[in-house]
Motif scaffolding. Structure first.
Motif, mmCIF file in Angstrom:
data_model
loop_
_atom_site.group_PDB
_atom_site.id
_atom_site.type_symbol
_atom_site.label_atom_id
_atom_site.label_comp_id
_atom_site.label_asym_id
_atom_site.label_seq_id
_atom_site.Cartn_x
_atom_site.Cartn_y
_atom_site.Cartn_z
ATOM 1 N N GLU A 50 0.836 -1.205 0.000
ATOM 2 C CA GLU A 50 0.000 0.000 0.000
ATOM 3 C C GLU A 50 0.871 1.255 0.000
ATOM 4 O OE1 GLU A 50 -2.866 -0.025 3.182
ATOM 5 O OE2 GLU A 50 -2.950 -2.209 3.180
ATOM 6 N N HIS A 51 1.934 1.222 0.793
ATOM 7 C CA HIS A 51 2.858 2.362 0.856
ATOM 8 C C HIS A 51 3.455 2.619 -0.528
ATOM 9 C CE1 HIS A 51 5.756 4.897 3.238
ATOM 10 N NE2 HIS A 51 6.417 4.779 2.094
ATOM 11 N N ALA A 52 3.893 1.562 -1.185
ATOM 12 C CA ALA A 52 4.514 1.714 -2.502
ATOM 13 C C ALA A 52 3.555 2.307 -3.519
ATOM 14 C CB ALA A 52 5.031 0.359 -2.992
ATOM 15 N N ALA A 53 2.286 1.924 -3.437
ATOM 16 C CA ALA A 53 1.303 2.419 -4.396
ATOM 17 C C ALA A 53 0.801 3.817 -4.058
ATOM 18 C CB ALA A 53 0.119 1.455 -4.468
ATOM 19 N N ILE A 157 -1.051 -1.532 -7.166
ATOM 20 C CA ILE A 157 -0.566 -0.592 -8.187
ATOM 21 C C ILE A 157 -1.636 -0.356 -9.244
ATOM 22 C CG2 ILE A 157 1.139 -0.236 -10.012
ATOM 23 C CD1 ILE A 157 3.126 -1.803 -8.292
ATOM 24 N N ALA A 158 -2.291 -1.426 -9.667
ATOM 25 C CA ALA A 158 -3.339 -1.285 -10.686
ATOM 26 C C ALA A 158 -4.490 -0.421 -10.167
ATOM 27 C CB ALA A 158 -3.854 -2.659 -11.092
ATOM 28 N N TYR A 159 -4.805 -0.547 -8.879
ATOM 29 C CA TYR A 159 -5.920 0.213 -8.309
ATOM 30 C C TYR A 159 -5.586 1.693 -8.208
ATOM 31 C CZ TYR A 159 -9.554 1.634 -5.016
ATOM 32 O OH TYR A 159 -10.602 2.273 -4.413
ATOM 33 N N HIS A 160 -4.380 2.027 -7.750
ATOM 34 C CA HIS A 160 -4.026 3.426 -7.507
ATOM 35 C C HIS A 160 -3.367 4.107 -8.700
ATOM 36 C CE1 HIS A 160 -5.120 3.743 -3.273
ATOM 37 N NE2 HIS A 160 -4.704 2.502 -3.137
ATOM 38 N N HIS A 161 -2.964 3.349 -9.695
ATOM 39 C CA HIS A 161 -2.348 3.924 -10.899
ATOM 40 C C HIS A 161 -3.018 3.321 -12.133
ATOM 41 C CE1 HIS A 161 1.029 5.819 -8.696
ATOM 42 N NE2 HIS A 161 0.913 4.773 -7.897
ATOM 43 N N LEU A 319 -6.732 -6.981 -2.486
ATOM 44 C CA LEU A 319 -6.701 -6.831 -3.950
ATOM 45 C C LEU A 319 -7.159 -5.415 -4.296
ATOM 46 C CD1 LEU A 319 -8.277 -10.305 -4.743
ATOM 47 C CD2 LEU A 319 -5.893 -9.655 -5.113
ATOM 48 N N GLY A 320 -6.363 -4.440 -3.885
ATOM 49 C CA GLY A 320 -6.804 -3.061 -3.978
ATOM 50 C C GLY A 320 -7.552 -2.703 -2.714
ATOM 51 N N ARG A 321 -8.108 -1.518 -2.667
ATOM 52 C CA ARG A 321 -8.766 -1.055 -1.447
ATOM 53 C C ARG A 321 -10.193 -1.563 -1.289
ATOM 54 N NH1 ARG A 321 -6.285 -1.063 2.020
ATOM 55 N NH2 ARG A 321 -5.156 -2.461 0.663
ATOM 56 N N ARG A 322 -10.802 -2.111 -2.338
ATOM 57 C CA ARG A 322 -12.212 -2.478 -2.246
ATOM 58 C C ARG A 322 -12.474 -3.946 -2.522
ATOM 59 N NH1 ARG A 322 -14.970 2.650 -5.506
ATOM 60 N NH2 ARG A 322 -14.188 4.290 -4.092
ATOM 61 N N ASP A 323 -11.423 -4.723 -2.667
ATOM 62 C CA ASP A 323 -11.615 -6.132 -2.977
ATOM 63 C C ASP A 323 -10.570 -6.937 -2.222
ATOM 64 O OD1 ASP A 323 -12.647 -8.418 -4.057
ATOM 65 O OD2 ASP A 323 -12.103 -7.982 -6.133
ATOM 66 N N GLY A 324 -10.878 -8.201 -1.987
ATOM 67 C CA GLY A 324 -9.943 -9.054 -1.289
ATOM 68 C C GLY A 324 -10.364 -10.503 -1.370
#
Length: 385
Positions: A50-53, A157-161, A319-324
């Motif tokens: 999360e920090h990296a993204a 990364i895909a979620y935030h970028h 898996l991003g902020r809204r999925d897991g």
């Protein structure tokens, strides 16, 4: 009242902080605790992807986590002697007992891996965060590794970028999980925009791409999410280590050749009959730290330490902020039939991450699942000096 026993805790990760706080909170006037750590911060390693993204800050001041009676020495331990440690700032600390909790770091096994970024520590995650912000639209990011780190990092990364093209290359995706779980995770990654290259093995990293056994993958930013390794402090100090460098201990976590050193966390190798099912993880590190603290207290009091008994409960994947995705496991870490997916799984993973910080602040109340007996037969390990 006897003299206060001086305990030095080397490392302030999940195991080290839990051990130091449990010692200080439980030992009261029996123990003086000093933590030695290279930085004055605690790093939430479970959040480094999360920090990296750019989703969060995984760094917290240790002053807000350590028990008020724990002393912090910001330094690196260069060597461990019979009853003292030598520090990189020229100083030294004497100890009656030492708790070895140096954790793990990135393994550098792939040729050219120096051209890749990683999220094994906060410096690596911060460097990747900077690199991702520099990339132009539609740049390709290739993540190497199909384990938890590779899965979570590629999804984050895909979620935030969303303007970047994220690809993941690995021989298999979540190979330890049942086929149905692996299929669900693959589908979720694809839905998030991650292109999967499973069945391919990366063979080398170059500044402009990744060589694989099935051809070339261009890359403007390659992320290495392979195996972890441990620091070589124990080996350099002449302590008994497993072939991979982890400190060898008995079933109570006492070092085999040094009765005043106790190990905890990723960098220790207890016997397989009590720890063969434990993987490098926060889930294992925290009870290892707590048990290590209890072992030290038993030694100080002249009592016989208890044998290690830790059971695993599951694996949560963000898996991003809204999925897991969450996979329940038996205590020996083998999968159960129950799984959880979607927003509910993401919330469970977030609650688990928050629970770790709370548990370290209330170490006397911390409890964990009792152990499991692995079905893997125990080999006779070689001692490496």
């Amino acid at each position: 009242m006897g003299a206060v026993a001086q305990v030095v805790v080397v490392g302030a990760g999940y195991a080290g902080v839990m051990a130091a706080n449990r010692l200080a909170a439980t030992g009261r006037s029996e123990v003086g605790v000093t933590v030695v750590n290279p930085r004055p911060d605690f790093v939430e390693r479970v959040r480094l992807h999360e920090h990296a993204a750019g989703a969060t800050n995984a760094v917290r001041p240790l002053s807000g986590l350590l028990h008020r009676d724990v002393r912090l020495r910001v330094a690196t331990v260069d060597a461990i002697a019979e009853r003292s440690v030598r520090l990189d700032d020229g100083g030294a600390l004497a100890f009656d007992y030492l708790l070895y909790a140096v954790g793990s770091t990135v393994a550098r096994g792939l040729p050219g891996v120096e051209h890749a970024w990683h999220v094994a520590d906060v410096d690596g995650a911060e460097a990747l965060r900077t690199r991702l912000r520099q990339l132009p639209e539609a740049a390709r990011v290739v993540v190497i590794g199909g384990g938890l780190t590779g899965i979570e990092t590629s999804a984050e990364i895909a979620y935030h970028h969303p303007s970047l093209n994220v690809e993941l290359v690995a021989p298999a995706l979540a190979a330890w999980l049942p086929d149905a779980s692996r299929t669900r995770i693959a589908g979720k990654l694809a839905a998030a925009g991650v292109v999967l290259h499973t069945g391919r093995r990366a063979t080398a990293v170059h500044p402009d791409g990744v060589a694989t056994d099935a051809g070339w993958l261009p890359s403007a930013c390659t992320v290495w999410a392979g195996a972890f390794a441990v620091p070589d402090l124990a080996r350099r100090s002449g302590l008994p280590v497993a072939p991979d460098g982890r400190l060898r201990t008995d079933e109570t976590l006492v070092c085999l050749d040094h009765g005043r050193i106790v190990g905890a966390g990723d960098a220790v190798a207890p016997p397989r009959h009590v720890a063969g099912h434990l993987r490098m993880s926060c889930q294992a590190a925290m009870p290892l730290g707590a048990h290590g603290a209890d072992t030290v207290l038993a030694l100080i009091r002249g009592e016989r330490p208890a044998a290690l008994s830790i059971g695993m409960v599951g694996q949560g994947i963000s898996l991003g902020r809204r999925d897991g995705f969450a996979q329940a496991t038996h205590r020996d870490d083998t999968p159960r039939r129950f799984t959880l997916s979607g927003r509910a799984a993401a919330l469970v993973k977030e609650r688990v991450c928050r629970f770790t910080l709370g548990a370290m602040r209330f170490p006397r109340a911390y409890r964990w699942a009792s152990g499991a007996t692995p079905t893997v037969p125990e080999p006779t390990p070689a001692t490496v000096r």
